[in-house]
Motif scaffolding. Structure first.
Motif, short mmCIF file in Angstrom:
data_model
loop_
_atom_site.label_atom_id
_atom_site.label_comp_id
_atom_site.label_asym_id
_atom_site.label_seq_id
_atom_site.Cartn_x
_atom_site.Cartn_y
_atom_site.Cartn_z
N ALA A 24 -30.86 14.20 -26.70
CA ALA A 24 -32.18 14.73 -26.37
C ALA A 24 -32.14 15.74 -25.25
CB ALA A 24 -33.14 13.59 -26.02
N GLY A 25 -31.39 15.49 -24.17
CA GLY A 25 -31.29 16.43 -23.07
C GLY A 25 -32.47 16.36 -22.11
N ILE A 26 -32.62 17.40 -21.34
CA ILE A 26 -33.69 17.51 -20.35
C ILE A 26 -34.62 18.64 -20.79
CG2 ILE A 26 -34.22 17.97 -17.93
CD1 ILE A 26 -32.72 15.37 -18.32
N TYR A 27 -35.92 18.39 -20.68
CA TYR A 27 -36.92 19.38 -21.08
C TYR A 27 -37.73 19.82 -19.86
CZ TYR A 27 -35.77 17.92 -25.75
OH TYR A 27 -35.10 17.65 -26.91
N LYS A 28 -38.05 21.09 -19.84
CA LYS A 28 -38.82 21.70 -18.76
C LYS A 28 -40.13 22.20 -19.35
CE LYS A 28 -38.49 25.58 -15.52
NZ LYS A 28 -37.61 26.66 -15.06
N ILE A 36 -44.30 23.09 -12.90
CA ILE A 36 -43.15 22.72 -13.71
C ILE A 36 -42.99 21.21 -13.69
CG2 ILE A 36 -40.65 22.95 -13.98
CD1 ILE A 36 -40.92 25.66 -12.47
N THR A 37 -42.75 20.64 -14.88
CA THR A 37 -42.50 19.21 -15.00
C THR A 37 -41.23 19.04 -15.83
OG1 THR A 37 -44.86 18.76 -14.96
CG2 THR A 37 -43.45 17.00 -15.75
N TYR A 38 -40.37 18.11 -15.42
CA TYR A 38 -39.15 17.82 -16.14
C TYR A 38 -39.27 16.45 -16.79
CZ TYR A 38 -37.26 21.66 -13.48
OH TYR A 38 -37.04 22.89 -12.95
N THR A 39 -38.72 16.33 -17.98
CA THR A 39 -38.74 15.06 -18.70
C THR A 39 -37.52 14.96 -19.59
OG1 THR A 39 -40.01 13.66 -20.21
CG2 THR A 39 -40.20 16.03 -20.52
N ASN A 40 -37.17 13.73 -19.96
CA ASN A 40 -36.04 13.55 -20.87
C ASN A 40 -36.51 13.32 -22.31
OD1 ASN A 40 -37.09 11.03 -20.52
ND2 ASN A 40 -35.13 10.01 -20.25
N THR A 41 -37.81 13.48 -22.54
CA THR A 41 -38.34 13.36 -23.89
C THR A 41 -38.92 14.70 -24.32
OG1 THR A 41 -40.46 12.58 -23.02
CG2 THR A 41 -38.88 10.89 -23.68
N PRO A 42 -38.75 15.06 -25.59
CA PRO A 42 -39.29 16.33 -26.06
C PRO A 42 -40.81 16.36 -25.90
CG PRO A 42 -37.80 15.37 -27.69
CD PRO A 42 -38.02 14.33 -26.63
#
Length: 163
Positions: A24-28, A36-42
């Motif tokens: 999945a990776g990291i999403y911005k 800006i918000t970072y999450t590990n879910t799409p």
């Protein structure tokens, strides 16, 4: 018989979920205000930070070659994994540096806004009613932005600490 098929289907569904999450990776996500918000879910409108087209192909290829078993996860060499880890770390560190820079800039803007408001109050400057309200709204907006950047920095540091 149906119980065996159900069990196999359940295991396959669980493995697919795990494998999908693993790549999945990291999403911005940047909202309309530039936050800006970072999450590990799409997330809809989110940008994936870690390039993983090759990772996705590895998973897809492994899934189509043979039925998955508990030990059927795709294998990568140690050097491939090390390269991926280094790339991921560089991306996270770059994003952390960017978030830290933005946090410092917004903290400076907040300090300047508070200083200006205090200066005006100390000089008994007659402010228009709308000016006082907009200054308070601006300060509140800056504080919210600071909070957002602090959360992002904590999330990025936590992710960097996990590697």
């Amino acid at each position: 018989m149906w119980q065996k098929n159900f069990a196999i289907a359940s295991v396959l569904a669980a493995l697919f979920t795990i494998m999908t999450h693993a790549v999945a990776g990291i999403y911005k996500l940047v909202d309309e205000n530039g936050h800006i918000t970072y999450t590990n879910t799409p997330v809809k409108g989110g940008q994936k930070l870690q390039t993983s087209s090759s990772e996705t192909r590895v998973v897809a290829k492994a899934m189509t070659k043979a039925p998955l078993t508990i030990g059927g996860f795709p294998k990568v060499t140690d050097s491939q994994q090390k390269k991926r880890d280094i790339n991921r770390r560089q991306i996270l560190e770059s994003e952390l540096a960017s978030e830290t820079k933005h946090l410092v800039e917004i903290q400076q803007a907040l300090n300047e806004a508070i200083k200006n408001m205090r200066s005006a109050a100390n000089h008994n400057t007659q402010l228009l009613p709308d000016t006082d309200v907009s200054e308070n709204e601006n300060i509140n907006k800056l504080r919210k932005q600071i909070s957002l950047h602090e959360r992002n920095i904590m999330a990025l540091r936590a992710e960097l600490g996990n590697r």
